[in-house]
Design an enzyme around this catalytic site. Structure first.
Site, short mmCIF file in Angstrom:
data_model
loop_
_atom_site.label_atom_id
_atom_site.label_comp_id
_atom_site.label_asym_id
_atom_site.label_seq_id
_atom_site.Cartn_x
_atom_site.Cartn_y
_atom_site.Cartn_z
N GLU A 138 13.11 3.66 9.55
CA GLU A 138 14.49 4.05 9.87
C GLU A 138 15.22 2.95 10.65
O GLU A 138 16.45 2.96 10.72
CB GLU A 138 14.53 5.36 10.66
CG GLU A 138 13.98 5.26 12.07
CD GLU A 138 14.16 6.54 12.88
OE1 GLU A 138 15.24 7.16 12.79
OE2 GLU A 138 13.20 6.92 13.58
N GLU A 161 -5.17 -13.03 7.08
CA GLU A 161 -5.67 -11.68 6.81
C GLU A 161 -7.15 -11.57 7.19
O GLU A 161 -7.58 -10.61 7.85
CB GLU A 161 -5.47 -11.32 5.34
CG GLU A 161 -4.02 -11.04 4.97
CD GLU A 161 -3.82 -10.80 3.49
OE1 GLU A 161 -2.82 -10.17 3.14
OE2 GLU A 161 -4.66 -11.24 2.67
N CYS A 168 -7.37 -8.59 -3.24
CA CYS A 168 -6.59 -7.49 -2.64
C CYS A 168 -7.42 -6.26 -2.30
O CYS A 168 -7.27 -5.69 -1.21
CB CYS A 168 -5.49 -7.04 -3.60
SG CYS A 168 -4.82 -8.30 -4.67
N TYR A 182 -1.92 -16.88 3.92
CA TYR A 182 -2.05 -15.45 4.17
C TYR A 182 -3.49 -15.00 4.04
O TYR A 182 -3.95 -14.11 4.75
CB TYR A 182 -1.10 -14.63 3.30
CG TYR A 182 -1.44 -14.53 1.83
CD1 TYR A 182 -2.26 -13.53 1.36
CD2 TYR A 182 -0.91 -15.43 0.90
CE1 TYR A 182 -2.57 -13.42 0.02
CE2 TYR A 182 -1.21 -15.34 -0.44
CZ TYR A 182 -2.04 -14.33 -0.88
OH TYR A 182 -2.36 -14.23 -2.20
N CYS A 230 -8.40 -10.08 -7.77
CA CYS A 230 -7.88 -8.96 -6.98
C CYS A 230 -8.93 -7.87 -6.79
O CYS A 230 -9.20 -7.44 -5.67
CB CYS A 230 -6.65 -8.38 -7.66
SG CYS A 230 -6.05 -6.87 -6.87
N LYS A 275 -10.17 -6.82 0.46
CA LYS A 275 -9.40 -7.22 1.65
C LYS A 275 -8.73 -6.02 2.31
O LYS A 275 -8.79 -5.83 3.52
CB LYS A 275 -8.38 -8.28 1.23
CG LYS A 275 -7.40 -8.75 2.29
CD LYS A 275 -6.12 -7.94 2.32
CE LYS A 275 -5.34 -7.91 1.05
NZ LYS A 275 -4.66 -9.15 0.70
N HIS A 326 13.45 10.44 10.79
CA HIS A 326 13.04 10.29 12.18
C HIS A 326 11.82 11.16 12.49
O HIS A 326 11.76 12.29 12.06
CB HIS A 326 14.20 10.68 13.10
CG HIS A 326 13.93 10.41 14.55
ND1 HIS A 326 13.86 9.12 15.05
CD2 HIS A 326 13.69 11.25 15.57
CE1 HIS A 326 13.60 9.20 16.34
NE2 HIS A 326 13.50 10.47 16.69
#
Length: 459
Positions: free
Chosen positions: A439, A166, A26, A162, A21, A29, A434
């Protein structure tokens, strides 16, 4: 004591303390993902009134230097943390030689033996190679990409995981020509509707997909940084072959568990012979009571850094802190950091139909248009949200899916709500903030079963 040793990749890449990672996963990346997003923001900014006349271009060397500087600081932080906790760090490869005894071999080949009462295996995984002509000689993997000393140029990404998507996404976002070669489906194991929508978002970014093909040979046409490579591929559905020329070939076809060569067979730790992963009980205990395992080497558990960290932390507390809590592997949220992010928690639609039967599900969905995209005139039907509800359990949300900006930040909060038993009614009773993307989950009305159109008209 921690034994940590990184065998260099076939291209000679290695790294410091901290695991996949921190060094080749991660962290680098996400930083390269951010670099690609900034490029899009520059394009959008003109419509928001920003004026700049100079030619904007990307410098790969500047990016990798900055990324590696940050990674280096994390390596140092890991060493410091171990020192502060009085943990001995040994940069050596560990291998069981008998019960309670390991042999540690350092980079110079020097061997030392250590004994301990308990052991934790957290060796993770490394990228898989194709086993074809030229793959280890000329191809790179995610082990090499984030510290690559030159811009990769026109890149063929092999795979549809993935990791593949990615990397394809941020390389395309940096302005490079990118092709993705897909053997079967995108994002196997993920919701396939979301996967296809994500694929479409990459195509709009300029990524070319070559579907139902697998490479059979990689040939070097020209040396250089980058050089030129010819890839020969054959169809998975017939005798057809295709050839293409690229500067870089990035393999992202899966990862293999690092459980071979560490002597597990000498002490009786059972592994799945097919994939090398280790079955454990709900206490992360292997078939040998004093040996535990956490992380990507586990059989049937989510292969994600935060899962490994949580399991390791709780294991340490149980072993030495008098605690009882076990790691909960259910409803673990995750995000695919493609330029348009995909966040999910819970079940895919396919898995939910298998577990609960389709007639017992209600799927609420909609496309949405982020306010930030309106002035920029970006696609008003690209972002998509859906929840999968169990009608037999008060419309409890058993699957949460979003394709849109900042999906990671959105999914994290809803994952906590799902741990608390989130239902459609609770979402309806929640007042949205909002204007935000999140939302949209408080106003979902259209069900798939209604057959109503969710697409927005016009721009």
């Amino acid at each position: 004591m921690v034994l940590d040793f990184v065998a260099p990749s076939p291209q000679g890449t290695s790294w410091g303390l901290g695991g996949t990672c921190v060094n080749v996963g991660c962290v680098p990346k996400k930083l390269m993902h951010q670099a690609a997003l900034l490029g899009q923001a520059l394009t959008d900014s003109r419509r928001f009134g920003w004026e700049f006349s100079q030619q904007v271009k990307h410098n790969w060397g500047t990016l990798t230097e900055a990324v590696q500087t940050h990674v280096g600081s994390l390596n140092w932080g890991c060493r410091l943390s171990l020192r502060e906790k009085a943990v001995a760090y040994v940069n050596a490869h560990g291998e069981f030689v008998e019960h309670h005894k390991v042999k540690a071999t350092n980079g110079k080949g020097q061997k030392t033996c250590y004994t301990a009462a308990k052991f934790v295996i957290a060796t993770g995984e490394r990228p898989r190679y194709l086993g074809i002509q030229g793959d280890k000689e000329y191809c790179i993997t995610s082990d090499d990409l984030f510290s690559l000393p030159y811009c990769p140029g026109a890149t063929l990404v092999v795979g549809a995981s993935y990791v593949a998507l990615e990397c394809a996404g941020f390389l395309a976002g940096l302005g490079l020509e990118v092709t993705v070669m897909v053997r079967s489906v995108l994002l196997r194991g993920f919701d396939q509707e979301m996967a296809e929508r994500l694929g479409s978002s990459l195509e709009r970014l300029g990524v070319r997909f070559l579907r139902k093909f697998v490479p059979v040979a990689v040939l070097q046409l020209e040396k250089g940084s980058p050089g030129r490579l010819k890839v020969v591929a054959r169809s998975t559905e017939g005798p057809e072959t295709v050839e293409g020329v690229y500067n870089t070939v990035l393999l992202a076809i899966g990862r293999d568990s690092c459980t071979k060569g560490i002597g597990l067979e000498k002490i009786g730790v059972k592994i799945n012979e097919k994939n090398g992963r280790i079955p454990v009980n709900d206490m992360e205990q292997t078939t040998v009571p004093y040996v535990y395992a956490v992380g990507d080497v586990l059989e049937g558990k989510p292969q994600l850094t935060p899962v490994a960290m949580q399991a390791g932390k709780l294991l340490a507390r149980r072993l030495f802190g008098g605690r009882l809590e076990k790691c909960d592997y259910v409803n673990v949220p995750t995000v695919v950091f493609t330029p348009l992010e995909y966040g999910c928690c819970g079940l895919s639609e396919e898995r939910a139909a298998q577990e609960y039967q389709r007639e017992n599900l209600e799927v609420y969905h909609t496309v949405f248009w982020p306010l930030e995209w309106t002035v920029a005139c970006r696609d008003n039907n690209a972002c998509y949200a859906k929840i999968i509800c169990n009608k037999l359990d008060n419309e409890r949300v058993i699957g949460f899916h979003i394709l849109g900006p900042n999906a990671g930040e959105i999914t994290q909060g809803f994952a906590a709500a799902m741990k608390c038993g989130l239902t459609k009614r609770l979402l309806d009773d929640t007042v949205g903030i909002h204007p935000t993307c999140a939302e949209v989950f408080t106003t979902l009305e259209i069900t798939k079963s209604s057959g109503l159109d969710i697409m927005q008209k016009g721009c």
